[in-house]
Each structure stands twice: as structure tokens, then as C-alpha cells.
Design a protein around this motif. Structure first.
Motif, PDB file in Angstrom:
ATOM      1  N   ASN A  97      38.496  47.991  44.969  1.00 48.53           N
ATOM      2  CA  ASN A  97      38.957  48.353  46.316  1.00 48.53           C
ATOM      3  C   ASN A  97      40.469  48.445  46.461  1.00 48.53           C
ATOM      4  OD1 ASN A  97      36.209  48.287  47.124  1.00 48.53           O
ATOM      5  ND2 ASN A  97      36.343  46.063  47.451  1.00 48.53           N
ATOM      6  N   GLY A  98      41.129  48.933  45.428  1.00 50.49           N
ATOM      7  CA  GLY A  98      42.567  49.151  45.517  1.00 50.49           C
ATOM      8  C   GLY A  98      43.420  47.909  45.417  1.00 50.49           C
ATOM      9  N   LYS A  99      42.818  46.761  45.130  1.00 53.71           N
ATOM     10  CA  LYS A  99      43.607  45.524  44.997  1.00 53.71           C
ATOM     11  C   LYS A  99      44.423  45.582  43.700  1.00 53.71           C
ATOM     12  CE  LYS A  99      41.735  44.070  48.766  1.00 53.71           C
ATOM     13  NZ  LYS A  99      40.745  43.002  48.813  1.00 53.71           N
ATOM     14  N   THR A 100      45.504  44.813  43.680  1.00 56.51           N
ATOM     15  CA  THR A 100      46.401  44.859  42.525  1.00 56.51           C
ATOM     16  C   THR A 100      46.625  43.506  41.856  1.00 56.51           C
ATOM     17  OG1 THR A 100      48.321  44.614  43.989  1.00 56.51           O
ATOM     18  CG2 THR A 100      47.621  46.864  43.442  1.00 56.51           C
ATOM     19  N   ALA A 101      45.989  42.451  42.359  1.00 54.68           N
ATOM     20  CA  ALA A 101      46.169  41.124  41.767  1.00 54.68           C
ATOM     21  C   ALA A 101      44.966  40.258  42.106  1.00 54.68           C
ATOM     22  CB  ALA A 101      47.452  40.469  42.284  1.00 54.68           C
ATOM     23  N   THR A 102      44.748  39.230  41.291  1.00 60.18           N
ATOM     24  CA  THR A 102      43.595  38.359  41.519  1.00 60.18           C
ATOM     25  C   THR A 102      43.698  37.616  42.848  1.00 60.18           C
ATOM     26  OG1 THR A 102      44.686  36.591  40.266  1.00 60.18           O
ATOM     27  CG2 THR A 102      43.199  38.047  39.054  1.00 60.18           C
TER      28      THR A 102
ATOM     29  N   SER B 121      45.247  30.299  36.569  1.00 61.37           N
ATOM     30  CA  SER B 121      45.847  29.711  37.764  1.00 61.37           C
ATOM     31  C   SER B 121      45.891  30.767  38.868  1.00 61.37           C
ATOM     32  CB  SER B 121      47.261  29.195  37.462  1.00 61.37           C
ATOM     33  OG  SER B 121      48.094  30.258  37.048  1.00 61.37           O
ATOM     34  N   GLY B 122      46.321  30.335  40.031  1.00 63.12           N
ATOM     35  CA  GLY B 122      46.499  31.269  41.133  1.00 63.12           C
ATOM     36  C   GLY B 122      45.446  31.110  42.215  1.00 63.12           C
ATOM     37  N   GLU B 123      45.730  31.704  43.373  1.00 64.10           N
ATOM     38  CA  GLU B 123      44.810  31.651  44.493  1.00 64.10           C
ATOM     39  C   GLU B 123      43.511  32.369  44.141  1.00 64.10           C
ATOM     40  OE1 GLU B 123      44.805  32.787  49.276  1.00 64.10           O
ATOM     41  OE2 GLU B 123      46.606  33.057  48.027  1.00 64.10           O
ATOM     42  N   ASN B 124      42.402  31.784  44.546  1.00 66.87           N
ATOM     43  CA  ASN B 124      41.063  32.342  44.298  1.00 66.87           C
ATOM     44  C   ASN B 124      40.661  32.321  42.826  1.00 66.87           C
ATOM     45  OD1 ASN B 124      40.795  32.955  47.024  1.00 66.87           O
ATOM     46  ND2 ASN B 124      41.571  35.044  46.768  1.00 66.87           N
ATOM     47  N   ALA B 125      41.439  31.649  41.979  1.00 64.98           N
ATOM     48  CA  ALA B 125      41.158  31.696  40.538  1.00 64.98           C
ATOM     49  C   ALA B 125      39.746  31.235  40.213  1.00 64.98           C
ATOM     50  CB  ALA B 125      42.182  30.849  39.775  1.00 64.98           C
TER      51      ALA B 125
ATOM     52  N   SER C   2      38.559  42.470  36.987  1.00 61.84           N
ATOM     53  CA  SER C   2      38.454  41.195  37.696  1.00 61.84           C
ATOM     54  C   SER C   2      37.737  41.404  39.014  1.00 61.84           C
ATOM     55  CB  SER C   2      39.858  40.615  37.954  1.00 61.84           C
ATOM     56  OG  SER C   2      40.489  40.272  36.732  1.00 61.84           O
ATOM     57  N   VAL C   3      36.695  40.613  39.250  1.00 60.91           N
ATOM     58  CA  VAL C   3      35.917  40.721  40.484  1.00 60.91           C
ATOM     59  C   VAL C   3      35.764  39.345  41.112  1.00 60.91           C
ATOM     60  CG1 VAL C   3      34.646  42.751  39.692  1.00 60.91           C
ATOM     61  CG2 VAL C   3      33.711  40.454  39.265  1.00 60.91           C
ATOM     62  N   TYR C   4      35.466  39.349  42.398  1.00 58.69           N
ATOM     63  CA  TYR C   4      35.246  38.109  43.132  1.00 58.69           C
ATOM     64  C   TYR C   4      33.759  37.790  43.118  1.00 58.69           C
ATOM     65  CZ  TYR C   4      35.838  34.641  46.885  1.00 58.69           C
ATOM     66  OH  TYR C   4      35.877  33.491  47.604  1.00 58.69           O
ATOM     67  N   SER C   5      33.427  36.519  42.933  1.00 56.55           N
ATOM     68  CA  SER C   5      32.034  36.103  42.988  1.00 56.55           C
ATOM     69  C   SER C   5      31.978  34.590  43.111  1.00 56.55           C
ATOM     70  CB  SER C   5      31.262  36.550  41.754  1.00 56.55           C
ATOM     71  OG  SER C   5      29.874  36.281  41.895  1.00 56.55           O
ATOM     72  N   ASN C   6      30.795  34.065  43.273  1.00 57.23           N
ATOM     73  CA  ASN C   6      30.630  32.624  43.310  1.00 57.23           C
ATOM     74  C   ASN C   6      30.946  32.022  41.938  1.00 57.23           C
ATOM     75  OD1 ASN C   6      29.767  32.431  45.974  1.00 57.23           O
ATOM     76  ND2 ASN C   6      27.657  32.931  45.416  1.00 57.23           N
ATOM     77  N   SER C   7      31.322  30.757  41.942  1.00 56.16           N
ATOM     78  CA  SER C   7      31.503  30.037  40.687  1.00 56.16           C
ATOM     79  C   SER C   7      30.656  28.794  40.627  1.00 56.16           C
ATOM     80  CB  SER C   7      32.988  29.653  40.515  1.00 56.16           C
ATOM     81  OG  SER C   7      33.427  28.849  41.597  1.00 56.16           O
ATOM     82  N   SER C   8      29.854  28.586  41.661  1.00 63.72           N
ATOM     83  CA  SER C   8      28.944  27.443  41.674  1.00 63.72           C
ATOM     84  C   SER C   8      27.740  27.795  42.529  1.00 63.72           C
ATOM     85  CB  SER C   8      29.642  26.191  42.232  1.00 63.72           C
ATOM     86  OG  SER C   8      30.055  26.425  43.573  1.00 63.72           O
TER      87      SER C   8
END
Length: 286
Positions: A88-93, A195-199, A279-285
Motif C-alpha cells: 500500500n505504498g508504505k516505505t518503512a516497517t 528493532s523499531g515500531e511494530n517490529a 514486509s507485511v503486517y500480521s499477528n505474532s501471537s
């Protein structure tokens, strides 16, 4: 004009060891020889670590033990992949959110990028994998990300209409399947950013073409017995090898500087036609 490019694979000593007291007594207590079982365990460990080296190379450029333990006078650091993509056009995690998941749109996008290249690599197509007369690319993703794809209505409708009418359908057997030109494989070694936000909620999915990683083996693995034995009451076995792995990122040969000369390569022109990181967003637990 003919342009020459090259790459390098750095190697370093890699080792591990196990030990136990009083080998004669241990052999009496077990139905196997401790020396044999120790060597088998170490061999299994090394085979497992070789796979980790491949993931290290794709994500960080070189194997982790090379980055952390190179000899004096060498300069090696983890380097980001030249083919990094975000939904979706994002440029960083740190920009990724709940809507930036793995879905049909990302499958189509990655296939087109692999087939035609992108502006960052001069629109050079990637090297496809070939088997049984077919060409394609592999997408390695964790179960969490593939579950998001499973929730995509277009994906489910496609498999309902074109998939096998049996439990072999990926809707039931998941998660290894072919869709949109990519062969998706559920892979449990996919990593988060360090590291980083949402990592913790970002997964670095790997897209592979042919010849994505080069393994360097400067010696065969060998076993070494502990020298100090405390009058025979201590026994230890170590396994060692000199090896490494590197991402197949090429640079012009006009750049004479290499990692082994004590300075990182200064030329930023990198050509990689074999892999990418999505890199995509998803659950980690759960």
C-alpha cells in the motif's frame, strides 16, 4: 556494452561442542555409545544452522557468524536488501498497520515485479526458478501472514472454483500452493525486524528466484575431541567448519574495494536479480 559485475562470499570459522563426564560409565548407562550420539547431534545442529545461514544472507547480506566474528582488519556489517517492498505504498516497517497484510494484491504485485523488475534495479527481470518446463518464483511466509491471505475473498473464491474438490485443496491442506505465479510455502524461519515500531507484528517474507544465495565452504566439517580430559573423566566432542553464505548482490568490477581490504565497498550500485523481501503486517501471537 558488456558490463562485468562480481560478488564475494566471506567465510569464517563455525563451531559448537558437547561434553559429558566419565564416558565409560555413560556408555554402561545407555544403550548407545555417547561418542556416536554426540557426533550425530552436532551434525544435526550444523545442518540446521546451514539453513539459518541462508536466511541470514537474504536478510542481512552475509551469514550471522561472519558478521559477528570476522577476523582482524575486516569490515563487515549487516546490509539491507536492495529489493525491499511494503504494501500500500508504505516505505518503512514503522509505517505498516493492520491493513498492510499479505493478500491477493500483494501476490500480483510481487509477481509483476519479479517478471519485469522495478525502477530500483533498472527494470531488470529477476531470474525465475525452473522445474518440469515451468517457470515461477517462491514466496516464503509464516502461517500468520498466510492466514491473512486465506481471509482474502478473491483468494478463497479462486480456490473454491479452480482448486481440487478434496482435502488437497489449500483451503484445507494449507499452506503450500501456487497462486498468481508464485509458489507459496509456509516457512517457520521468517523473521521480524530487529528493532523499531511494530517490529513484533512485521514479518519479512522472502521472495525467491533462481540462484538467490551463494554458499561458501572453505573446509569440510570435522570433529575434534577435547584435549584436556581430567584423567579420562571428561569427554567432549566439537564440530568445526569454515563456511559462509552471501546474498547474490553484484557490483561493478570497477569498484576495487572489497570487504576483505578493511573497508566496506563504497559503490552503492547493487544488482540483485534473485530475491526480494516483502514486509507485511500480521499477528505474532495467538
Amino acid at each position: 556494452n558488456l558490463v562485468f559485475n562480481d560478488m564475494e562470499v566471506l567465510v569464517e570459522l563455525y563451531k559448537n561442542a558437547v561434553g559429558f563426564p566419565t564416558p565409560e560409565l555413560q556408555d554402561l548407562r545407555t544403550n548407545f555409545q555417547m561418542d556416536t550420539i554426540a557426533k550425530t547431534a552436532l551434525g544435526t545442529w550444523l545442518a540446521d544452522q546451514k539453513e539459518e545461514m541462508i536466511v541470514d544472507a537474504i536478510i542481512d547480506g552475509n551469514a550471522a557468524h561472519v558478521i559477528q566474528g570476522v577476523g582482524s582488519g575486516m569490515s563487515v556489517a549487516a546490509t539491507a536488501h536492495s529489493n525491499l517492498f511494503y504494501p500500500n505504498g508504505k516505505t518503512a516497517t514503522a509505517d505498516l498497520a493492520e491493513t498492510d497484510v499479505l493478500n491477493v494484491q500483494q501476490f500480483r504485485r510481487m509477481y509483476n515485479l519479479m517478471r519485469h523488475g522495478h525502477s530500483g534495479n533498472g527494470s531488470v527481470p529477476f531470474n525465475p526458478c525452473k522445474a518440469a518446463g515451468q517457470e515461477g518464483f517462491f514466496l516464503l511466509a509464516p502461517a500468520f501472514a498466510l492466514s491473512d491471505l486465506d481471509a482474502d475473498g478473491t483468494f478463497r473464491q479462486s480456490l473454491e472454483r479452480a482448486g481440487a474438490r478434496s482435502d488437497d485443496n489449500p483451503l484445507f491442506s494449507r499452506y503450500d500452493f501456487r497462486f498468481g505465479g508464485l509458489y507459496a510455502v509456509e516457512y517457520n524461519r521468517i523473521r521480524h525486524p530487529s528493532s523499531g515500531e511494530n517490529a513484533s507484528n512485521v514479518w519479512q517474507c522472502i521472495v525467491l528466484g533462481a540462484r538467490a544465495v551463494v554458499l561458501g565452504n572453505a573446509s569440510r566439517p570435522w570433529f575434534h575431541v577435547r584435549d584436556e580430559k581430567a584423567y579420562g573423566d571428561r569427554y567432549g566432542v566439537a564440530i568445526k567448519c569454515i563456511c559462509g553464505a552471501a546474498r547474490t548482490s553484484f557490483r561493478p568490477v570497477s569498484n576495487a574495494t572489497s570487504n576483505t581490504s578493511g573497508a566496506a565497498r563504497s559503490d552503492t550500485t547493487v544488482l540483485n536479480q534473485s530475491s526480494a523481501v516483502l514486509s507485511v503486517y500480521s499477528n505474532s501471537s495467538i
